[in-house]
Scaffold this motif. Structure first.
Motif, PDB file in Angstrom:
ATOM      1  N   LYS A  55      50.622 -44.832  30.573  1.00 15.77           N
ATOM      2  CA  LYS A  55      49.699 -45.515  29.674  1.00 15.77           C
ATOM      3  C   LYS A  55      48.673 -46.310  30.465  1.00 15.77           C
ATOM      4  N   LYS A  56      47.506 -46.482  29.898  1.00 14.76           N
ATOM      5  CA  LYS A  56      46.416 -47.177  30.575  1.00 14.76           C
ATOM      6  C   LYS A  56      46.430 -48.674  30.281  1.00 14.76           C
ATOM      7  N   ASP A  57      45.864 -49.423  31.199  1.00 13.12           N
ATOM      8  CA  ASP A  57      45.783 -50.875  31.081  1.00 13.12           C
ATOM      9  C   ASP A  57      44.933 -51.277  29.881  1.00 13.12           C
ATOM     10  N   THR A  58      45.413 -52.240  29.103  1.00 14.12           N
ATOM     11  CA  THR A  58      44.661 -52.725  27.941  1.00 14.12           C
ATOM     12  C   THR A  58      44.175 -54.156  28.115  1.00 14.12           C
ATOM     13  N   ILE A  59      44.484 -54.759  29.260  1.00 11.57           N
ATOM     14  CA  ILE A  59      44.150 -56.174  29.445  1.00 11.57           C
ATOM     15  C   ILE A  59      42.684 -56.382  29.801  1.00 11.57           C
ATOM     16  N   GLY A  60      42.136 -55.497  30.607  1.00  9.90           N
ATOM     17  CA  GLY A  60      40.727 -55.634  30.934  1.00  9.90           C
ATOM     18  C   GLY A  60      40.478 -55.685  32.420  1.00  9.90           C
ATOM     19  N   SER A  61      39.224 -55.931  32.779  1.00  7.33           N
ATOM     20  CA  SER A  61      38.805 -55.819  34.173  1.00  7.33           C
ATOM     21  C   SER A  61      39.123 -57.046  35.019  1.00  7.33           C
ATOM     22  N   VAL A  62      39.408 -58.189  34.399  1.00  2.00           N
ATOM     23  CA  VAL A  62      39.745 -59.391  35.171  1.00  2.00           C
ATOM     24  C   VAL A  62      41.169 -59.255  35.679  1.00  2.00           C
ATOM     25  N   LYS A  63      41.327 -59.263  36.983  1.00  2.00           N
ATOM     26  CA  LYS A  63      42.637 -59.008  37.577  1.00  2.00           C
ATOM     27  C   LYS A  63      43.587 -60.198  37.483  1.00  2.00           C
ATOM     28  N   LEU A 262      42.772 -59.007  47.328  1.00  2.00           N
ATOM     29  CA  LEU A 262      43.325 -58.325  46.163  1.00  2.00           C
ATOM     30  C   LEU A 262      42.233 -57.758  45.257  1.00  2.00           C
ATOM     31  N   GLN A 263      41.132 -58.477  45.167  1.00  2.00           N
ATOM     32  CA  GLN A 263      40.015 -58.000  44.344  1.00  2.00           C
ATOM     33  C   GLN A 263      39.450 -56.686  44.878  1.00  2.00           C
ATOM     34  N   LYS A 264      39.547 -56.487  46.188  1.00  2.00           N
ATOM     35  CA  LYS A 264      38.949 -55.301  46.798  1.00  2.00           C
ATOM     36  C   LYS A 264      39.839 -54.075  46.743  1.00  2.00           C
ATOM     37  N   LEU A 265      41.130 -54.272  46.523  1.00  2.80           N
ATOM     38  CA  LEU A 265      42.053 -53.141  46.486  1.00  2.80           C
ATOM     39  C   LEU A 265      42.035 -52.522  45.094  1.00  2.80           C
ATOM     40  N   SER A 266      41.476 -51.330  44.991  1.00  3.87           N
ATOM     41  CA  SER A 266      41.280 -50.706  43.680  1.00  3.87           C
ATOM     42  C   SER A 266      42.589 -50.413  42.973  1.00  3.87           C
ATOM     43  N   TYR A 267      43.648 -50.201  43.716  1.00  3.04           N
ATOM     44  CA  TYR A 267      44.935 -49.867  43.112  1.00  3.04           C
ATOM     45  C   TYR A 267      45.726 -51.103  42.701  1.00  3.04           C
ATOM     46  N   VAL A 268      45.257 -52.295  43.053  1.00  7.29           N
ATOM     47  CA  VAL A 268      45.847 -53.524  42.524  1.00  7.29           C
ATOM     48  C   VAL A 268      45.174 -53.813  41.184  1.00  7.29           C
ATOM     49  N   GLU A 269      45.947 -53.672  40.125  1.00  7.53           N
ATOM     50  CA  GLU A 269      45.380 -53.799  38.783  1.00  7.53           C
ATOM     51  C   GLU A 269      45.327 -55.258  38.329  1.00  7.53           C
ATOM     52  N   HIS A 270      46.413 -56.004  38.605  1.00  3.32           N
ATOM     53  CA  HIS A 270      46.469 -57.419  38.227  1.00  3.32           C
ATOM     54  C   HIS A 270      47.327 -58.193  39.219  1.00  3.32           C
TER      55      HIS A 270
END
Length: 306
Positions: A55-63, A262-270
């Motif tokens: 399932k995809k993330d529903t929280i949004g772009s703010v990590k 952490l902001q730069k790592l694309s695979y870190v979602e939150h």
């Protein structure tokens, strides 16, 4: 919660609804993947996956998020911090009123909290569900891999987005708790949507600590390249002999450097720092916000992140 050096029974009482077991002190320092869908063949000869797709993330772009317990002024602090989500080791917000735009993420803490009532409460309170808390530690949810796997279908039946159990250490290593769980989940056709990590560093050199955290996350990503990663607890705490915490300035520097990484790592979602509130013993320790809503030095750095 008396002190951030020990996640005590007070935290567990607040965090885990309907638990009969308690936890007293977590003292964890951190030291091949595949999707979990099992394929069968239908009567028409078409390949069918038994486990639903991730399932995809529903929280949004703010990590960034908040790992918290109830504190005076917490709603104001959450709004000031700029986080997009929070959790409290529980399936319910426990009286924490989130400002607009801040999502609550429920957790099923351990085996005793896998109840029909708790699962229904979690589903009512969010779209994403965090799995068991440090099952590899006797002081925390203390679960065998087999026990966790046997209970996992009950979490999966909520149809919520599922985060893996958050181990205290060794998520990047073969033969450790998470490795065994993920292999078992794959074999049984269970769904695990993302990997959840905890990390604590005892090297108070901010540059070194940031690189150590990054290396750990990279190791986990290498092992599970198709899974996004959440870091739901991290900070600098020395659980051994010597100073328990760095200076406030050093902790703030680590917050600044680690969040930038952490902001730069694309695979870190939150990610969420431990902990959002200052300690109930009256000291700042690793906390970001005091009861009056003022940010600590680390809190100011966290507010600026993202």
């Amino acid at each position: 919660m008396p002190s951030l050096t020990k996640r005590t029974t007070a935290l567990v009482a607040t965090a885990a609804v309907a638990l009969t077991a308690s936890a007293t002190a977590a003292t964890a320092v951190n030291k091949s993947s595949g999707d979990t869908a099992k394929v069968t063949t239908s009567s028409s000869g078409t390949a069918v996956t038994e486990a639903s797709a991730a399932k995809k993330d529903t929280i949004g772009s703010v990590k960034k998020g908040a790992a918290l317990w109830k504190q005076k002024g917490i709603t104001k602090s959450l709004k000031n911090s700029g986080v997009s989500w929070f959790y409290n080791w529980s399936p319910t917000p426990n009286g924490v009123k989130a400002p607009k735009g801040v999502d609550f993420v429920p957790m099923i803490w351990g085996a005793d909290s896998v109840t029909t009532a708790n699962l229904a409460t979690a589903k009512k309170n969010g779209d994403t569900l965090l799995g068991f808390n440090e099952p590899d530690l006797a002081e925390q949810s203390n679960m065998s891999v087999t026990k966790a796997l046997n209970l996992w279908p009950k979490l999966e039946k909520t149809n919520m987005r599922l985060g893996s159990p958050a181990v205290a250490w060794g998520a990047d290593q073969n033969g450790q708790w998470l490795d065994k769980f993920m292999k078992g989940a794959k074999k049984r056709g269970y769904r695990v949507d993302f990997i959840t990590l905890h990390w604590y560093g005892s090297d108070f050199n901010s540059k070194n600590a940031t690189q150590q955290l990054k290396s750990y996350i990279q190791g986990v990503h290498k092992k599970y390249p198709k899974k996004k990663i959440w870091i739901t607890e991290y900070s600098l705490i020395n659980f051994g002999a010597g100073s328990k915490f760095p200076t406030a300035a050093n902790q703030a520097t680590f917050v600044k450097q680690s969040t930038a990484m952490l902001q730069k790592l694309s695979y870190v979602e939150h990610y969420s720092w431990f902990a959002f509130p200052t300690s109930t013993n009256g000291k700042d320790e690793t906390g970001l916000y005091r009861p009056n809503g003022t940010a600590t030095k680390a809190g100011k750095a966290y507010r600026a992140a993202g």
